[in-house]
Scaffold this motif. Structure first.
Motif, PDB file in Angstrom:
ATOM      1  N   LEU A 102       0.818  -1.211   0.000  1.00 28.95           N
ATOM      2  CA  LEU A 102       0.000   0.000   0.000  1.00 28.95           C
ATOM      3  C   LEU A 102       0.852   1.261   0.000  1.00 28.95           C
ATOM      4  O   LEU A 102       0.458   2.286  -0.570  1.00 28.95           O
ATOM      5  CB  LEU A 102      -0.927  -0.007   1.222  1.00 28.95           C
ATOM      6  CG  LEU A 102      -2.034   1.041   1.246  1.00 28.95           C
ATOM      7  CD1 LEU A 102      -2.970   0.867   0.056  1.00 28.95           C
ATOM      8  CD2 LEU A 102      -2.818   0.960   2.552  1.00 28.95           C
ATOM      9  N   ASP A 103       2.034   1.210   0.620  1.00 33.22           N
ATOM     10  CA  ASP A 103       2.893   2.395   0.666  1.00 33.22           C
ATOM     11  C   ASP A 103       3.458   2.746  -0.703  1.00 33.22           C
ATOM     12  O   ASP A 103       3.956   3.859  -0.901  1.00 33.22           O
ATOM     13  CB  ASP A 103       4.033   2.189   1.660  1.00 33.22           C
ATOM     14  CG  ASP A 103       4.818   0.915   1.384  1.00 33.22           C
ATOM     15  OD1 ASP A 103       4.277   0.031   0.690  1.00 33.22           O
ATOM     16  OD2 ASP A 103       5.963   0.795   1.857  1.00 33.22           O
ATOM     17  N   LEU A 104       3.365   1.819  -1.659  1.00 32.51           N
ATOM     18  CA  LEU A 104       3.880   2.078  -3.003  1.00 32.51           C
ATOM     19  C   LEU A 104       2.801   2.557  -3.965  1.00 32.51           C
ATOM     20  O   LEU A 104       3.090   2.813  -5.131  1.00 32.51           O
ATOM     21  CB  LEU A 104       4.536   0.812  -3.568  1.00 32.51           C
ATOM     22  CG  LEU A 104       5.716   0.241  -2.774  1.00 32.51           C
ATOM     23  CD1 LEU A 104       6.206  -1.045  -3.417  1.00 32.51           C
ATOM     24  CD2 LEU A 104       6.844   1.251  -2.677  1.00 32.51           C
ATOM     25  N   GLU A 105       1.564   2.681  -3.496  1.00 31.97           N
ATOM     26  CA  GLU A 105       0.464   3.072  -4.377  1.00 31.97           C
ATOM     27  C   GLU A 105       0.708   4.411  -5.077  1.00 31.97           C
ATOM     28  O   GLU A 105       0.417   4.544  -6.279  1.00 31.97           O
ATOM     29  CB  GLU A 105      -0.844   3.115  -3.594  1.00 31.97           C
ATOM     30  CG  GLU A 105      -2.050   3.446  -4.457  1.00 31.97           C
ATOM     31  CD  GLU A 105      -3.360   3.408  -3.687  1.00 31.97           C
ATOM     32  OE1 GLU A 105      -4.430   3.521  -4.316  1.00 31.97           O
ATOM     33  OE2 GLU A 105      -3.302   3.270  -2.443  1.00 31.97           O
ATOM     34  N   PRO A 106       1.275   5.446  -4.383  1.00 27.92           N
ATOM     35  CA  PRO A 106       1.517   6.715  -5.094  1.00 27.92           C
ATOM     36  C   PRO A 106       2.495   6.597  -6.254  1.00 27.92           C
ATOM     37  O   PRO A 106       2.508   7.458  -7.137  1.00 27.92           O
ATOM     38  CB  PRO A 106       2.073   7.624  -3.990  1.00 27.92           C
ATOM     39  CG  PRO A 106       1.587   7.036  -2.714  1.00 27.92           C
ATOM     40  CD  PRO A 106       1.577   5.560  -2.947  1.00 27.92           C
ATOM     41  N   LEU A 107       3.331   5.547  -6.257  1.00 25.14           N
ATOM     42  CA  LEU A 107       4.308   5.380  -7.333  1.00 25.14           C
ATOM     43  C   LEU A 107       3.751   4.590  -8.508  1.00 25.14           C
ATOM     44  O   LEU A 107       4.408   4.499  -9.549  1.00 25.14           O
ATOM     45  CB  LEU A 107       5.557   4.659  -6.800  1.00 25.14           C
ATOM     46  CG  LEU A 107       6.300   5.306  -5.627  1.00 25.14           C
ATOM     47  CD1 LEU A 107       7.428   4.404  -5.171  1.00 25.14           C
ATOM     48  CD2 LEU A 107       6.828   6.679  -6.006  1.00 25.14           C
ATOM     49  N   CYS A 108       2.577   3.980  -8.337  1.00 26.40           N
ATOM     50  CA  CYS A 108       2.036   3.047  -9.329  1.00 26.40           C
ATOM     51  C   CYS A 108       1.036   3.730 -10.259  1.00 26.40           C
ATOM     52  O   CYS A 108       0.188   4.510  -9.811  1.00 26.40           O
ATOM     53  CB  CYS A 108       1.363   1.868  -8.636  1.00 26.40           C
ATOM     54  SG  CYS A 108       2.454   0.918  -7.568  1.00 26.40           S
ATOM     55  N   SER A 109       1.135   3.388 -11.532  1.00 29.18           N
ATOM     56  CA  SER A 109       0.104   3.834 -12.467  1.00 29.18           C
ATOM     57  C   SER A 109      -1.144   2.972 -12.313  1.00 29.18           C
ATOM     58  O   SER A 109      -2.258   3.431 -12.596  1.00 29.18           O
ATOM     59  CB  SER A 109       0.634   3.748 -13.901  1.00 29.18           C
ATOM     60  OG  SER A 109       0.988   2.402 -14.232  1.00 29.18           O
ATOM     61  N   THR A 110      -0.960   1.744 -11.879  1.00 32.85           N
ATOM     62  CA  THR A 110      -2.081   0.841 -11.599  1.00 32.85           C
ATOM     63  C   THR A 110      -1.781   0.108 -10.306  1.00 32.85           C
ATOM     64  O   THR A 110      -0.711  -0.510 -10.173  1.00 32.85           O
ATOM     65  CB  THR A 110      -2.277  -0.187 -12.726  1.00 32.85           C
ATOM     66  OG1 THR A 110      -2.521   0.500 -13.959  1.00 32.85           O
ATOM     67  CG2 THR A 110      -3.452  -1.103 -12.421  1.00 32.85           C
ATOM     68  N   TYR A 111      -2.712   0.185  -9.357  1.00 33.78           N
ATOM     69  CA  TYR A 111      -2.534  -0.524  -8.080  1.00 33.78           C
ATOM     70  C   TYR A 111      -3.832  -1.234  -7.746  1.00 33.78           C
ATOM     71  O   TYR A 111      -4.895  -0.619  -7.687  1.00 33.78           O
ATOM     72  CB  TYR A 111      -2.157   0.441  -6.956  1.00 33.78           C
ATOM     73  CG  TYR A 111      -1.937  -0.255  -5.630  1.00 33.78           C
ATOM     74  CD1 TYR A 111      -0.755  -0.934  -5.374  1.00 33.78           C
ATOM     75  CD2 TYR A 111      -2.924  -0.259  -4.647  1.00 33.78           C
ATOM     76  CE1 TYR A 111      -0.548  -1.591  -4.175  1.00 33.78           C
ATOM     77  CE2 TYR A 111      -2.730  -0.913  -3.445  1.00 33.78           C
ATOM     78  CZ  TYR A 111      -1.536  -1.578  -3.213  1.00 33.78           C
ATOM     79  OH  TYR A 111      -1.349  -2.232  -2.022  1.00 33.78           O
ATOM     80  N   VAL A 112      -3.724  -2.550  -7.529  1.00 33.42           N
ATOM     81  CA  VAL A 112      -4.892  -3.374  -7.247  1.00 33.42           C
ATOM     82  C   VAL A 112      -4.645  -4.123  -5.946  1.00 33.42           C
ATOM     83  O   VAL A 112      -3.559  -4.681  -5.742  1.00 33.42           O
ATOM     84  CB  VAL A 112      -5.157  -4.382  -8.386  1.00 33.42           C
ATOM     85  CG1 VAL A 112      -6.381  -5.237  -8.066  1.00 33.42           C
ATOM     86  CG2 VAL A 112      -5.334  -3.661  -9.717  1.00 33.42           C
ATOM     87  N   VAL A 113      -5.634  -4.142  -5.065  1.00 26.01           N
ATOM     88  CA  VAL A 113      -5.525  -4.887  -3.825  1.00 26.01           C
ATOM     89  C   VAL A 113      -6.885  -5.482  -3.496  1.00 26.01           C
ATOM     90  O   VAL A 113      -7.922  -4.838  -3.665  1.00 26.01           O
ATOM     91  CB  VAL A 113      -5.015  -3.996  -2.662  1.00 26.01           C
ATOM     92  CG1 VAL A 113      -5.938  -2.813  -2.425  1.00 26.01           C
ATOM     93  CG2 VAL A 113      -4.858  -4.806  -1.383  1.00 26.01           C
ATOM     94  N   GLY A 114      -6.886  -6.732  -3.039  1.00 24.02           N
ATOM     95  CA  GLY A 114      -8.134  -7.392  -2.679  1.00 24.02           C
ATOM     96  C   GLY A 114      -8.213  -8.783  -3.279  1.00 24.02           C
ATOM     97  O   GLY A 114      -7.377  -9.186  -4.111  1.00 24.02           O
ATOM     98  N   VAL A 115      -9.241  -9.519  -2.846  1.00 22.58           N
ATOM     99  CA  VAL A 115      -9.457 -10.869  -3.366  1.00 22.58           C
ATOM    100  C   VAL A 115     -10.885 -11.035  -3.882  1.00 22.58           C
ATOM    101  O   VAL A 115     -11.322 -12.154  -4.147  1.00 22.58           O
ATOM    102  CB  VAL A 115      -9.165 -11.933  -2.278  1.00 22.58           C
ATOM    103  CG1 VAL A 115      -7.694 -12.003  -1.993  1.00 22.58           C
ATOM    104  CG2 VAL A 115      -9.938 -11.638  -1.000  1.00 22.58           C
ATOM    105  N   ASP A 116     -11.607  -9.930  -4.025  1.00 24.20           N
ATOM    106  CA  ASP A 116     -12.966 -10.019  -4.547  1.00 24.20           C
ATOM    107  C   ASP A 116     -12.943 -10.059  -6.072  1.00 24.20           C
ATOM    108  O   ASP A 116     -11.895  -9.904  -6.705  1.00 24.20           O
ATOM    109  CB  ASP A 116     -13.798  -8.841  -4.050  1.00 24.20           C
ATOM    110  CG  ASP A 116     -13.158  -7.502  -4.377  1.00 24.20           C
ATOM    111  OD1 ASP A 116     -12.030  -7.501  -4.917  1.00 24.20           O
ATOM    112  OD2 ASP A 116     -13.769  -6.460  -4.103  1.00 24.20           O
ATOM    113  N   ASP A 117     -14.088 -10.271  -6.663  1.00 25.40           N
ATOM    114  CA  ASP A 117     -14.169 -10.409  -8.118  1.00 25.40           C
ATOM    115  C   ASP A 117     -13.711  -9.145  -8.829  1.00 25.40           C
ATOM    116  O   ASP A 117     -13.070  -9.213  -9.893  1.00 25.40           O
ATOM    117  CB  ASP A 117     -15.599 -10.760  -8.538  1.00 25.40           C
ATOM    118  CG  ASP A 117     -15.987 -12.170  -8.124  1.00 25.40           C
ATOM    119  OD1 ASP A 117     -15.067 -12.951  -7.800  1.00 25.40           O
ATOM    120  OD2 ASP A 117     -17.194 -12.483  -8.115  1.00 25.40           O
TER     121      ASP A 117
END
Length: 743
Positions: free
Chosen positions: A437-452
Motif C-alpha cells: 500500500l505504501d507504493l500506491e503513489p508510485l504506481c500507475s495501476t494498483y490493485v488490492v483485494g481478493v474479490d471479483d
C-alpha cells in the motif's frame, strides 16, 4: 624456442607421438589460449599449449630414441631443407597452463592499511586479554591450589591402582568369584600379582632415579630453582586433574557463543555422523584445493563425497549437520559444489545469520539511483556478499510457503524499479492486506483485494500486457529500421526518449495463484506476454505459494528467466519452482525454515545458482527510499492507469464478424478492432488465434472468398457456444433458489 604445457600432467611417449595425436582447438577453450600459437588436443582433452612454434625444427629419429636434445647439421636453409635447432620442452602443471597461480603474498599483506589494521587488532586483543586475566590472578591462584589438592588425591589413587594391577583383569576375577570358580580366580590373581611385582620394581627404580637426580642437583646448587619449577608444574597438572569439567579455572573473555574453527577431523566426523548411505568412514571424505579456509565472515570447506553420494543428501540433513558441529542451524550453510553433484561446499559463519545481520543495502544510500538496464543489489548470500540483478530482459518467479518472505523478496526487486525515475510500476496484490500500500503513489495501476472486482482488474493487466507487447513490437521494428535498435531490443536511449512509448515497466503480481485460478484467460495472457516481453523493456514479477500446474501454468514457469525458491515443504514443490531435477542437483529451498529463515531462498537464472537472502530494511529506511523514489519522479506516477473496458463475449463477437462458413483470423482481428476498439485494442491475428484456442475454438484452414488461410469454422463456433450455454443452464438449475435457502 618452443614451450609445451601439458594439461593432463602426462607426456606422450615421444615428441613424434605428440604430433601423431589429433590436433585441434576446442571452441570452448579458444578464449583461454588466445595468445598461444597452437593447442594440441587428443580425444577432446587439451594436451599442450604452444607459445611459439619454430617451423624449422622437426622431430628426428634420435628424438624418439632418447630424451636428450640433439643438434644435427643439414643442408643450408637456402636449399629448402629444414635445419635442426635446439628445442626446450617445459612440462608444467595444469594450473600453470591455465594461468591460475596462487599469490605468493596474501592479498591482505600487500596493503599497508590492511597490515596496520591487523597489527592494531592483534595488539588490542593481546592487551585486553592480558589486563582481563591479570585482574583475576588472585582468584585463579586460589582455584588452582584448591583443585590441585583434589587432583593430587585422584592421581595418587590412579597410580596406586595401576601399581597393584587391580584394573587389568578385575571383571574376569569378579565373574569367577560370583560363579564360585576358585581355580580360575586364583589363576587370574597370580597374573595380577605378577604384573604388580613388575610395576612395583619399575616404580622403585623411578623413585631411586629421582632421588639420584635430586642429589646431583643439590651438589651443583640447582636444586632450588628446579624444585620450584617442578612444584609449579605439578600444581598445574594436579589442578587440571582435579578441576570439574564444567568449571574452568580461567574466566571467559567473551560471554557470547564460542565459534569452533573448522578442522578436517571435525568436518569428516560430522558428515559421517549424519548416517548418509554411502558415507561410513571419515577417510571417504576428500578435501579439495585449497582446503578449509576463511571465506568472508566464516570458514569454507569444499569436499568430494564418496562415489554415488550426492550433495543433496547432506543438504537434507542440515539440522543434523548443525547438531554434529554443535552450532545453531542458521550458522551452517551447506550447498552443492560447482564441479559435480557429489561435491559439497560447507560454509560455517563466525556467528549465526540471525546475529550477523545483513550488510548495508547500497540502494538505501541517500543519493542511490538505479537504472532498469543496469545491475543493482537486491540481497546478499550466506557469506554477506551482495547479489545483483538486472530487470531488463528478465522475469521473476518467487515461490514459497506462508511465512517464507515472498512479499519482501518482491519488495527488494521493486526497489530497483522504483528508484529508476523512468520506470512505470503496476502492482496487484491478491492477499488483500495491503502489503504494498505504501507504493500506491508510485504506481500507475494498483490493485488490492481478493474479490471479483480486484481479480478482474488483475486480469485486465494481463490483457494490457498482450496489447502493449503488440504496440512495442511495432515501435521497436520502426526504430530498428531507423538504426536506433540494432539488436531489435529496447535500449536505454530509446527508453529515455520522450514519446517513444518504450519506457521500462515493472509489473508485480503477488499471490498470483489467486488470479490464475479465478481467470484461466489471465493465465493465458501472462504466459503469452512473458514469452514476448524479454526484449520489450517490461519485467514481470510473480509471487505465489501454490506452484502447481492448476494455479501456475507450466508455460509460465518454463518461460521465466529467474526463479527464486524460498522455504518449501518438499521436493515436489521445490522442482515446480526451480524446474524438474533441481532438487537432485542440490538446488533446494527445503533447507530453509519458514519465519526463522524468512527471505532466504535458492535463486537460479544468474551466472550460477546462489543462496539469496532478500534485503529487509527497517521501516524508517524503507520509508526514506520510497520518499526518494517519489522525489525522483517529481511526485507523479509514470504511465497511465489501465482503462478497464466492459467485458465482452469473445465467441459471440466472433459470430458477429464471421462469414457464412467462418472467418480468417486476420480478417476477424481487424473487424473486432474496428467494431469494439475499447475491448480489442491493437488485436493481431496471432493474439486472436491464441485467445480463441484458449476458449476451445480450433484453428483450421478456412476458405473465404476463394482464399484459404488459418481461421475458424462457423459450425465449430456454433457448437462451442451451444455446449457452453447448456453447461451454464445446468449450473443455474442446480443452484438453490432464495426460497430453498430460506427453507
Amino acid at each position: 624456442m618452443t614451450d609445451y604445457y601439458p594439461m593432463n600432467g602426462t607426456a606422450p611417449d615421444s615428441p613424434a607421438a605428440l604430433f601423431e595425436n589429433r590436433i585441434g582447438l576446442a571452441e570452448a577453450d579458444q578464449t583461454d589460449y588466445e595468445d598461444a600459437e597452437r593447442v594440441d588436443v587428443f580425444e577432446g582433452t587439451v594436451l599442450a599449449v604452444v607459445d611459439q612454434i619454430d617451423t624449422t625444427t622437426p622431430f628426428t629419429e634420435s628424438d624418439q630414441d632418447d630424451d636428450t636434445e640433439s643438434v644435427e647439421s643439414t643442408e643450408s636453409a637456402e636449399s629448402g631443407e629444414p635445419v635442426d635447432l635446439p628445442s626446450t620442452f617445459t612440462w608444467a602443471a595444469p594450473d600453470r597452463a591455465a594461468g591460475e597461480r596462487a599469490p605468493i603474498i596474501p592479498p591482505w599483506l600487500r596493503s599497508a592499511e590492511a597490515c596496520k589494521a591487523a597489527a592494531r587488532q592483534a595488539v588490542s586483543a593481546a592487551s585486553y586479554h592480558t589486563a582481563f586475566h591479570a585482574v583475576r590472578t588472585p582468584v585463579y591462584t586460589v582455584k588452582t591450589l584448591g583443585y590441585s589438592v583434589i587432583g593430587f588425591g585422584r592421581m595418587t589413587g590412579k597410580v596406586t591402582r595401576w601399581v597393584r594391577a587391580e584394573e587389568g583383569n578385575y571383571e574376569l576375577r569378579q565373574k569367577a568369584a560370583e560363579t564360585n570358580d576358585a581355580y580360575t580366580w586364583q589363576a587370574l590373581n597370580k597374573i595380577r600379582e605378577r604384573e604388580a611385582r613388575g610395576r612395583m620394581w619399575g616404580l622403585a627404580i623411578a623413585t631411586a632415579a629421582t632421588l639420584i637426580v635430586i642429589a646431583i642437583l643439590a651438589v651443583t646448587g640447582l636444586l632450588a630453582p628446579v624444585l620450584w619449577a617442578a612444584l609449579a608444574a605439578l600444581i598445574v597438572v594436579t589442578a587440571r586433574a582435579g578441576r570439574p569439567a564444567d568449571k574452568p579455572i580461567l574466566g571467559r573473555v567473551a560471554t557470547g557463543r564460542r565459534f569452533t574453527k573448522l578442522t578436517g577431523d571435525l568436518v569428516r566426523n560430522s558428515l559421517v555422523s549424519l548416517a548418509v548411505r554411502g558415507i561410513t568412514t571419515p577417510e571417504q571424505i576428500e578435501f579439495c584445493h585449497p582446503g578449509i579456509h576463511r571465506d568472508g565472515p566464516g570458514w569454507l570447506a569444499r569436499v568430494n563425497l564418496p562415489e554415488g553420494v550426492t550433495a543433496v543428501k547432506v543438504l537434507e540433513r542440515r539440522d543434523g549437520l548443525a547438531s554434529a558441529l554443535r552450532i545453531p542451524v542458521d550458522q551452517v550453510w551447506p550447498s552443492a559444489g560447482p564441479d559435480h553433484p557429489g561435491q559439497l561446499d560447507l560454509w560455517v559463519g563466525y556467528k549465526p545469520a540471525s546475529e550477523m545481520g545483513q550488510p548495508t543495502w547500497s540502494l538505501a544510500a541517500e543519493n542511490a539511483r538505479t537504472s532498469f538496464f543496469e545491475p543493482a543489489e537486491f540481497g546478499s548470500d550466506e557469506r554477506s556478499r551482495p547479489i545483483e540483478t538486472t530487470l531488463f530482459q528478465r522475469s521473476y518467479l518467487i515461490g514459497g510457503q506462508p511465512g517464507s518472505g515472498k512479499s519482501y523478496a518482491a519488495r527488494a526487486l521493486i526497489a530497483i524499479a522504483m528508484l529508476d525515475p523512468n520506470c512505470e510500476l503496476k502492482i496487484a496484490e491478491f492477499k488483500g492486506t495491503g502489503d504494498f500500500l505504501d507504493l500506491e503513489p508510485l504506481c500507475s495501476t494498483y490493485v488490492v483485494g481478493v474479490d471479483d472486482e480486484a481479480l478482474d482488474q488483475g486480469a485486465s493487466i494481463g490483457r494490457w500486457l498482450v496489447v502493449e507487447a503488440e504496440k512495442r513490437g511495432k515501435r521497436i521494428l520502426a526504430a530498428r529500421k531507423r538504426g536506433e535498435a540494432p539488436q531489435g531490443k529496447v535500449t536505454p536511449e530509446l527508453a529515455a526518449k520522450p514519446g517513444s512509448g518504450l519506457h521500462p515497466v515493472c509489473v508485480v503480481i503477488d499471490e498470483a495463484h489467486e488470479l490464475f485460478l479465478h481467470s484461466p484467460d489471465a493465465a493465458s495472457d501472462f504466459e503469452r506476454a512473458i514469452k514476448r516481453l524479454r526484449a520489450l523493456g517490461i519485467c514481470v514479477i510473480l509471487a505465489t505459494q501454490i506452484p502447481d500446474k492448476a494455479s501456475l501454468p507450466p508455460g509460465i514457469t518454463r518461460c521465466v528467466t529467474n526463479r527464486w525458491c524460498l522455504s518449501v515443504a518438499g521436493q515436489v514443490e521445490n522442482d515446480m519452482i526451480l524446474g524438474t531435477g533441481a532438487y537432485k542437483r542440490g538446488l533446494t529451498g527445503t533447507v530453509y525454515r519458514p519465519v526463522f529463515d524468512a527471505g532466504w531462498g535458492c535463486m537460479t537464472g544468474g551466472a550460477s545458482p546462489v543462496a539469496a537472502r532478500s534485503q529487509f530494511p527497517a521501516e524508517e529506511v524503507w520509508a526514506d527510499m520510497v520518499a526518494r523514489a517519489t522525489s525522483l519522479r517529481g511526485g507523479v506516477a509514470v504511465g497511465a492507469p489501465i482503462e478497464t473496458a466492459p467485458a465482452r463475449d469473445l465467441l459471440a463477437d466472433l459470430t458477429e464478424v464471421a462469414a457464412s462458413n467462418g472467418q480468417h483470423w486476420s480478417s476477424a482481428a481487424e473487424a473486432l478492432t474496428e467494431s469494439w476498439p475499447e475491448a480489442y485494442t491493437h488485436l493481431s491475428a496471432d493474439a486472436l488465434s491464441d485467445m480463441a484456442r484458449t476458449a476451445g475454438l480450433a484453428s483450421v484452414d478456412v476458405k473465404i472468398a476463394g482464399t484459404v488461410r488459418k481461421g475458424y469454422r462457423r459450425a465449430d463456433l456454433n457448437k462451442l457456444r451451444a455446449d457452453r450455454d447448456e453447461a451454464q443452464n445446468d449450473t443455474a438449475s442446480e443452484a438453490p433458489t432464495d426460497i430453498e435457502k430460506e427453507g
